[in-house]
Motif scaffolding. Sequence first.
Motif, short mmCIF file in Angstrom:
data_model
loop_
_atom_site.label_atom_id
_atom_site.label_comp_id
_atom_site.label_asym_id
_atom_site.label_seq_id
_atom_site.Cartn_x
_atom_site.Cartn_y
_atom_site.Cartn_z
N THR A 22 0.83 -1.21 0.00
CA THR A 22 0.00 0.00 0.00
C THR A 22 0.86 1.26 0.00
OG1 THR A 22 -0.10 -0.20 2.39
CG2 THR A 22 -2.01 -0.99 1.15
N SER A 23 2.11 1.10 0.47
CA SER A 23 3.01 2.26 0.50
C SER A 23 3.29 2.80 -0.90
CB SER A 23 4.34 1.87 1.15
OG SER A 23 4.97 0.86 0.39
N ASN B 242 2.34 6.30 -2.23
CA ASN B 242 3.16 7.51 -2.09
C ASN B 242 4.01 7.82 -3.32
OD1 ASN B 242 2.34 8.39 0.36
ND2 ASN B 242 4.19 7.80 1.48
#
Length: 754
Positions: free
Chosen positions: A174-175, A178
């Motif tokens: 999910t990072s 960014n």
Amino acid sequence: MIRSQSYCFRATIIIHLFFSLHLLLNTFASHTQSLCRQDQRDILLELKKELKIPNDEYHVISWNTTLDCCSWWGVTCDAKSGRVISLDLIIESANVSLTSGSSLFQLRHLRQLVFTHGNLQGVIPSSIANLTHLTCLDLSNNLLVGEVPASIGKLNQLIEIHLSGNYLRGNIPTSFANLTKLSQLVLSENQFTGGITVVANLTSVFNINLSQNNFKSLFPPDLSGLHKLGQFVGSRNSFFGPFPSSLFMISSLFNIELNQNKFKGPIDFGNMSTSSTVRVLTLGYNDLDGPIPESISKLGNLEVLDLSHNNFGGRVPRSTSKLAHLVTLDLSYNKLEGQVPHWLWRSSVFSVLLLSHNSFSSFGKSVEVDDATWLNELGLGSNSLQGPFPQWICKFKILRTLDLSNNHFTGFIPQCLNSLQDLNLRNNGLSGSLPDFNNSDLRSLDVSRNSLVGGLPKSLTNCTSMQLLNVKGNKINDTFPFWLDSLSTLMVLALGSNAFHGPIYQPSTYLGFPSLKIIDISNNSFVGSLPQDYFSNWSAMPFVFSDEEYLSYMEDSTMYKDSINLVSKGVATDFVRIPVFFKAIDFSGNGFSGQIPESIGVLSGLRLLNLSGNAFTGSIPPSLANITILETLDLSRNNLSGEIPRGLGNLSFLSNINFSHNHLQGFLPRSTQFERQNCSSFSGNPKLHGLEDICGEIHVPVPKSQQHEEYLLESEEPLIHWVAVAIAYVPGVFCGLVIGHIFTSYKYEWFIAR
Ligand SMILES: *[C@@H]1O[C@H](CO)[C@@H](O)[C@H](O)[C@H]1NC(C)=O
Ligand SMILES: *[C@@H]1O[C@H](CO)[C@@H](O)[C@H](O)[C@H]1NC(C)=O
Ligand SMILES: *[C@@H]1O[C@H](CO)[C@@H](O)[C@H](O)[C@H]1NC(C)=O
Ligand SMILES: *[C@@H]1O[C@H](CO)[C@@H](O)[C@H](O)[C@H]1NC(C)=O
Ligand SMILES: *[C@@H]1O[C@H](CO)[C@@H](O)[C@H](O)[C@H]1NC(C)=O
Ligand SMILES: *[C@@H]1O[C@H](CO)[C@@H](O)[C@H](O)[C@H]1NC(C)=O
Ligand SMILES: *[C@@H]1O[C@H](CO)[C@@H](O)[C@H](O)[C@H]1NC(C)=O
Ligand SMILES: *[C@@H]1O[C@H](CO)[C@@H](O)[C@H](O)[C@H]1NC(C)=O
Ligand SMILES: *[C@@H]1O[C@H](CO)[C@@H](O)[C@H](O)[C@H]1NC(C)=O
Ligand SMILES: *[C@@H]1O[C@H](CO)[C@@H](O)[C@H](O)[C@H]1NC(C)=O
Ligand SMILES: *[C@@H]1O[C@H](CO)[C@@H](O)[C@H](O)[C@H]1NC(C)=O
Ligand SMILES: *[C@@H]1O[C@H](CO)[C@@H](O)[C@H](O)[C@H]1NC(C)=O
């Protein structure tokens, strides 16, 4: 260590734009002035040790300590600071992996890291996040087994991530949300699972390629933030749910490939703006249904549309005539019905038109054909079309592939098909004799299961590229076409179930068939005996190919790819590329006599041998035991005598054996392969022993009357039903407009029904 051909091309350019001028000046100005910094050099040498890069001649060209480390192969330094900013290598040494403490992560100023097409194993260490300046990460085509570390999400300068062709699994972290500068996310050919909601955050992304993974989720409902997305490739996954309409709201998209997923239900382009830029849309091999909507005309720039292998029904909507740029249309394997839309024949830009495996029933009253058409491939097989052969097809001057198989066409085959490469007219009601084919491009000709009479045209000798000739199941009355042995490329020859007669061997002219892999001359009236060396020159047969070898051959050999590319889709589904590994001989149901040639043993690549229903005498040649991959052996209904060679007991793939109705004697070879057979496989050999395990305690010879009954029963069963399906991605170029990877499916069916 070799410098690789990386995907980080864009990044390289960017780096070079900013830094290379200086470097160039440096290089030209003096060879003596070294750019290499001691600390960077030490790190690189440490890395060389870690990656077990051998010091042999081949590799040493690269990292030689007497040279400036910035000139080492695959190394680029910042011209000002002398720091390493790019590494671009193929790690060839087996069994090396990156550890979290690797000296690699001390190269803090790396902008580009490219380790591709190598043997890099293990996981991607989370300390990769130390390379905070990274703009391009390319680790594609290695052996990285494991999850992608969430820490990559910290590398917020990343523009490109290429991880295709590894064994990566788990979710996309999910990072990654960014990574707002990310333009390319290529994760294809891995084992990623889960969903892809995170891609909705990649606001700069241009290219997303997730093909060939195990993604299994609904499609993100809102992708409206992806203003730059140009292509989305999600084919060969398990995306499910309704048609992913959110994609069509992205106005920048030109390429959508979602074939081979599990999307279900109707499709609809209703809410889309009229100026869609989509040029390629592939939704083949899903579970979509309903009609093809009128709203499809909104995709006015479509060049490639693949809706094949779904359940679309009804008529093709009129509005499709507005798709004026279509080059490839594949609607095959659906439930479409009614008239084949007449506007298709008037389009001059079509190159590939595939409508096979539907329920189209007519062409309409009068067909107008654009003489200037580019039509190259036409697939209309397996529909309900009828009437005389559609002569207007003769107007397609550059047509190379034509499939009209499995319809109800009648009448004569016109002469005009002479310039084709692949022609499939199988299973219609065509009559008359086969016209001349005097064409060195003709590669496959399948006219099986019609009512053709007369002989085989001699002009076929001029078809020097011929790979497949199938005239099975007609009424062709001719002698054996000895002249075909001049066709050095012929791989499949099927003459079965006709009125062929006479010998198949002529001492003075016989050469053998150098490329032949499958020959079926069954159920004719061929006679005579075969010399012992009859099979000696059949040089293609002995070549043994394992399935794995075959697959890698298919991937590696550019030659093979080129040739399947030409067959392309559709028609290919019927006569197709013959799997290289399948080899068969069927001489059954003729009048052959004499001994079975001993030279049969040289055909070590053979999988099927059927010599049943002839008058062969003598004993079974022991050389058969040399055909180690033989799966089917039918020698029934001959006059064979003597013992069954012991060696046959060692054939571990032999699963279908039929030796019934001969004069065999002695004991069965002891092997599981033999013991698994039905009693009937050996019946009608009164002197054969050792059948107790198979036939019960006491072997009672079958009375004559029952023998007859059994023979009839047997003869109605299909002896073999063999189907192979190979699926491949093939690079395709369509009229120079679309360079993409077009899904292609190949299927080869081989039926020998008795
Ligand atoms: C390194 O380069 C020097 C000069 O070109 C050469 O003499 C030497 O043999 C090379 N070393 C190795 C290990 O190849
Ligand atoms: C590779 O490394 C693993 C673990 O270090 C080891 O078990 C394996 O035998 C190695 N394989 C080869 C081919 O060296
Ligand atoms: C990564 O950076 C951290 C601190 O920034 C440091 O402690 C660590 O040693 C670095 N790891 C590597 C492998 O260089
Ligand atoms: C994204 O970046 C922000 C700010 O740098 C950080 O606070 C957050 O933890 C990051 N999110 C993820 C999922 O890594
Ligand atoms: C990702 O997008 C969602 C929905 O727009 C948003 O709620 C979330 O904060 C975003 N995450 C990051 C890390 O930007
Ligand atoms: C997507 O990835 C597949 C598999 O690696 C590759 O064959 C294909 O060319 C890629 N598609 C595009 C449009 O780049
Ligand atoms: C069109 O809009 C309606 C209502 O908002 C929605 O239910 C439907 O799914 C949309 N269709 C497409 C193709 O986006
Ligand atoms: C066969 O084709 C060749 C080469 O195109 C041509 O020269 C010849 O005239 C043709 N023969 C017949 C009988 O059509
Ligand atoms: C084969 O082609 C040659 C010319 O290449 C031609 O003369 C001959 O007539 C052709 N044979 C047949 C049977 O068409
Ligand atoms: C084949 O043709 C020959 C000669 O024309 C004829 O005698 C024979 O009866 C035909 N055979 C069959 C099975 O039609
Ligand atoms: C053999 O061929 C004849 C026609 O020549 C056909 O009627 C018959 O069905 C065929 N038999 C088998 C078993 O294929
Ligand atoms: C079978 O193969 C062996 C070795 O591969 C060879 O020596 C022998 O001659 C062969 N036998 C026959 C009968 O072909």
